[in-house]
Design an enzyme around this catalytic site. Structure first.
Site, PDB file in Angstrom:
ATOM      1  N   HIS A 114     -17.046   0.248   5.308  1.00  0.00           N
ATOM      2  CA  HIS A 114     -17.510  -1.333   5.325  1.00  0.00           C
ATOM      3  C   HIS A 114     -17.249  -1.554   6.684  1.00  0.00           C
ATOM      4  O   HIS A 114     -16.352  -1.507   7.479  1.00  0.00           O
ATOM      5  CB  HIS A 114     -16.476  -1.908   4.634  1.00  0.00           C
ATOM      6  CG  HIS A 114     -16.930  -3.130   4.063  1.00  0.00           C
ATOM      7  ND1 HIS A 114     -17.175  -4.178   4.971  1.00  0.00           N
ATOM      8  CD2 HIS A 114     -17.211  -3.705   2.925  1.00  0.00           C
ATOM      9  CE1 HIS A 114     -17.734  -5.080   4.335  1.00  0.00           C
ATOM     10  NE2 HIS A 114     -18.024  -4.944   3.203  1.00  0.00           N
TER      11      HIS A 114
ATOM     12  N   TYR B 259       0.996  -1.399   0.100  1.00  0.00           N
ATOM     13  CA  TYR B 259      -0.021   0.152  -0.053  1.00  0.00           C
ATOM     14  C   TYR B 259       0.784   1.217   0.032  1.00  0.00           C
ATOM     15  O   TYR B 259       0.816   2.014  -0.834  1.00  0.00           O
ATOM     16  CB  TYR B 259      -0.938   0.159   1.244  1.00  0.00           C
ATOM     17  CG  TYR B 259      -1.919   1.014   1.321  1.00  0.00           C
ATOM     18  CD1 TYR B 259      -3.117   1.052   0.596  1.00  0.00           C
ATOM     19  CD2 TYR B 259      -1.698   2.016   2.100  1.00  0.00           C
ATOM     20  CE1 TYR B 259      -3.922   2.344   0.375  1.00  0.00           C
ATOM     21  CE2 TYR B 259      -2.690   3.249   2.266  1.00  0.00           C
ATOM     22  CZ  TYR B 259      -3.730   3.457   1.447  1.00  0.00           C
ATOM     23  OH  TYR B 259      -4.749   4.312   1.471  1.00  0.00           O
TER      24      TYR B 259
HETATM   25  P1  NAD Z   1     -12.878   1.824   0.198  1.00  0.00           P
HETATM   26  O1  NAD Z   1     -12.417   0.608   0.363  1.00  0.00           O
HETATM   27  O2  NAD Z   1     -14.218   2.305   0.946  1.00  0.00           O
HETATM   28  O3  NAD Z   1     -13.282   2.265  -1.252  1.00  0.00           O
HETATM   29  C1  NAD Z   1     -12.264   1.828  -2.270  1.00  0.00           C
HETATM   30  C2  NAD Z   1     -13.187   1.604  -3.457  1.00  0.00           C
HETATM   31  O4  NAD Z   1     -12.161   0.844  -4.644  1.00  0.00           O
HETATM   32  C3  NAD Z   1     -14.130   0.157  -3.118  1.00  0.00           C
HETATM   33  O5  NAD Z   1     -15.179   0.570  -3.694  1.00  0.00           O
HETATM   34  C4  NAD Z   1     -13.312  -0.891  -4.044  1.00  0.00           C
HETATM   35  O6  NAD Z   1     -14.271  -2.036  -4.353  1.00  0.00           O
HETATM   36  C5  NAD Z   1     -12.763  -0.110  -5.027  1.00  0.00           C
HETATM   37  N1  NAD Z   1     -11.667  -0.695  -5.710  1.00  0.00           N
HETATM   38  C6  NAD Z   1     -10.547  -1.261  -5.086  1.00  0.00           C
HETATM   39  N2  NAD Z   1      -9.620  -1.970  -6.059  1.00  0.00           N
HETATM   40  C7  NAD Z   1     -10.478  -1.651  -7.281  1.00  0.00           C
HETATM   41  C8  NAD Z   1      -9.754  -1.784  -8.645  1.00  0.00           C
HETATM   42  N3  NAD Z   1      -8.863  -2.516  -8.856  1.00  0.00           N
HETATM   43  N4  NAD Z   1     -10.738  -1.454  -9.541  1.00  0.00           N
HETATM   44  C9  NAD Z   1     -11.916  -0.846  -9.383  1.00  0.00           C
HETATM   45  N5  NAD Z   1     -12.533  -0.518  -8.307  1.00  0.00           N
HETATM   46  C10 NAD Z   1     -11.207  -0.923  -6.986  1.00  0.00           C
HETATM   47  O7  NAD Z   1     -11.582   2.937   0.673  1.00  0.00           O
HETATM   48  P2  NAD Z   1     -11.909   4.486   0.916  1.00  0.00           P
HETATM   49  O8  NAD Z   1     -11.659   4.650   2.420  1.00  0.00           O
HETATM   50  O9  NAD Z   1     -13.303   5.026   0.362  1.00  0.00           O
HETATM   51  O10 NAD Z   1     -10.500   5.069   0.108  1.00  0.00           O
HETATM   52  C11 NAD Z   1     -10.967   5.636  -1.033  1.00  0.00           C
HETATM   53  C12 NAD Z   1      -9.555   6.069  -1.424  1.00  0.00           C
HETATM   54  O11 NAD Z   1      -8.834   7.044  -0.652  1.00  0.00           O
HETATM   55  C13 NAD Z   1      -8.315   4.977  -1.495  1.00  0.00           C
HETATM   56  O12 NAD Z   1      -7.389   5.209  -2.852  1.00  0.00           O
HETATM   57  C14 NAD Z   1      -7.473   5.155  -0.284  1.00  0.00           C
HETATM   58  O13 NAD Z   1      -6.211   4.383  -0.443  1.00  0.00           O
HETATM   59  C15 NAD Z   1      -7.465   6.570  -0.155  1.00  0.00           C
HETATM   60  N6  NAD Z   1      -7.315   6.778   1.410  1.00  0.00           N
HETATM   61  C16 NAD Z   1      -8.401   6.587   2.048  1.00  0.00           C
HETATM   62  C17 NAD Z   1      -8.266   6.948   3.355  1.00  0.00           C
HETATM   63  C18 NAD Z   1      -9.297   6.840   4.571  1.00  0.00           C
HETATM   64  O14 NAD Z   1      -8.968   6.906   5.781  1.00  0.00           O
HETATM   65  N7  NAD Z   1     -10.426   6.493   4.117  1.00  0.00           N
HETATM   66  C19 NAD Z   1      -6.996   7.498   3.727  1.00  0.00           C
HETATM   67  C20 NAD Z   1      -6.013   7.485   3.065  1.00  0.00           C
HETATM   68  C21 NAD Z   1      -6.114   7.521   1.646  1.00  0.00           C
END
Ligand code: NAD
Length: 343
Positions: free
Chosen positions: A209, A173
């Site tokens: 989730h 990651y």
């Molecule tokens: P999440 O898991 O709720 O959402 C991620 C989504 O991406 C999911 O719906 C999943 O099905 C989809 N996904 C994953 N791999 C995929 C692929 N290969 N093709 C198509 N879809 C795919 O996570 P989130 O919290 O909504 O995070 C969204 C983004 O923000 C991510 O890139 C994450 O790394 C980044 N981020 C989130 C946080 C946080 O605290 N929520 C912090 C830092 C970075």
């Protein structure tokens, strides 16, 4: 019956033609990858409110279809069920902006699928760079505070290069987010792609989730199910928690800005240790009639950072952005969402 069937077909055709008409209109068209996830679904909702035509792409690996099912019934939302790393002969006649959010985001999710994780942030980012190039679209990449690893400075500014273990369970990651940033930089230098990079810090809110293993969803679900709350380590590690609406506001401001260098989006006013988070959640659950459960401690995760807090001076100055939702207000909304889901 024949008359009924033909009327249904006719209505369906007219509906689709109308949808197509919108796409060819003057309104801005945006693609959000990871649309069924926490951040993606709220972002799609906000962009629709702001009159965008929104395409939401997701392979539903960690996302939940219920997060976007209701958007699907809206006229200007189109769900694209595919993997962001697959080659795509897209049919866009117009595409203005791409928010690349697709990636497993919780340690539990990326430990389970390290290959899918690094691919989403590297090959997926490359694929979105190509798509942006084909349509002269602007691309925003969801990077992470994990690029700072276990930071040696506190709070973290964007000029800190990080302290990341490249050979450990979190590397799929952390390092792929770093690589994603590098790919954006190269695209900008070589092809003049308009890129934006958000270094996102811990974000929570409704539509997380329930099983993703992040602190907030874990503790709330433990309470609702009457299980013990398990804390990794001694509970003294700190995190800064941002509510989802603040992040969405920051992402949209960043996309609209002229700033192409990485920018922190996080909440520096709400840094709490994990034990305190567990206690606040116990308190808020108790207010809703859910009995307190015991707090237990288990072995800390490898390479789990000790503290994390963003310096957001850059976002304040360049985006005129700062978080406004308090930790407890955000928690109340999140707890009510989970209670509603499981009642
Ligand atoms: P999440 O898991 O709720 O959402 C991620 C989504 O991406 C999911 O719906 C999943 O099905 C989809 N996904 C994953 N791999 C995929 C692929 N290969 N093709 C198509 N879809 C795919 O996570 P989130 O919290 O909504 O995070 C969204 C983004 O923000 C991510 O890139 C994450 O790394 C980044 N981020 C989130 C946080 C946080 O605290 N929520 C912090 C830092 C970075």
């Amino acid at each position: 019956i024949i008359l009924l069937v033909s009327s249904c077909v006719l209505i369906y055709l007219i509906y689709n033609t109308l949808k197509y008409d919108i796409v060819t209109s003057d309104r801005s068209v945006v693609l959000v990858t990871g649309a069924a996830g926490l951040v993606g679904s709220h972002l799609c909702e906000e962009l629709l409110k702001r009159n965008y035509i929104v395409y939401g792409l997701d392979n539903l690996s960690t996302g939940q279809i219920r997060n976007i099912n209701w958007l699907n019934s809206l006229r200007d939302f189109y769900f694209v069920n595919r993997d962001v790393t697959d080659k795509w002969e897209d049919g866009f006649t117009r595409l203005d902006e791409i928010y690349h959010m697709a990636s497993p985001a919780s340690p539990k999710a990326y430990f389970k699928d390290p290959i899918g994780t690094y691919r989403a942030n590297t090959i997926g980012t490359e694929s979105m760079i190509e798509l942006a190039g084909r349509h002269s679209a602007r691309l925003l990449f969801a990077s992470s505070s994990e690029v700072y690893g276990d930071p040696l400075t506190h709070p973290q500014t964007e000029i800190y290069w990080g302290n990341v273990n490249p050979y450990g369970p979190r590397a799929c990651y952390d390092e792929s987010k770093r690589m994603g940033e590098t790919l954006c930089f190269i695209a900008q230098q070589l092809y003049g792609t308009e890129i934006r990079i958000a270094r996102i810090f811990n974000t929570f809110g409704p539509r997380m989730h329930p099983e993703d293993g992040r602190v907030i969803s874990n503790f709330i679900m433990n309470g609702i199910k009457g299980d013990d709350i398990f804390i990794y380590g001694d509970g003294m590690k700190t995190r800064s928690f941002m509510y989802i609406s603040d992040l969405v506001d920051g992402l949209i401001r960043l996309m609209a800005s002229n700033n192409s260098s990485p920018i922190n989006l996080g909440n520096p006013y709400e840094e709490h240790n994990v034990l305190k988070v567990a206690k606040i959640i116990q308190e808020l659950l108790a207010e809703r009639g859910i009995a307190r459960t015991r707090i237990n401690y288990i072995q800390a995760l490898q390479d789990d950072p000790t503290k994390r807090k963003p310096d957001i001076s850059k976002a304040e100055e360049l985006l005129d952005w700062r978080p406004t939702v308090s930790f407890e207000d955000g928690l109340r909304k999140t707890i009510d969402y989970f209670i509603e889901l499981y009642k």
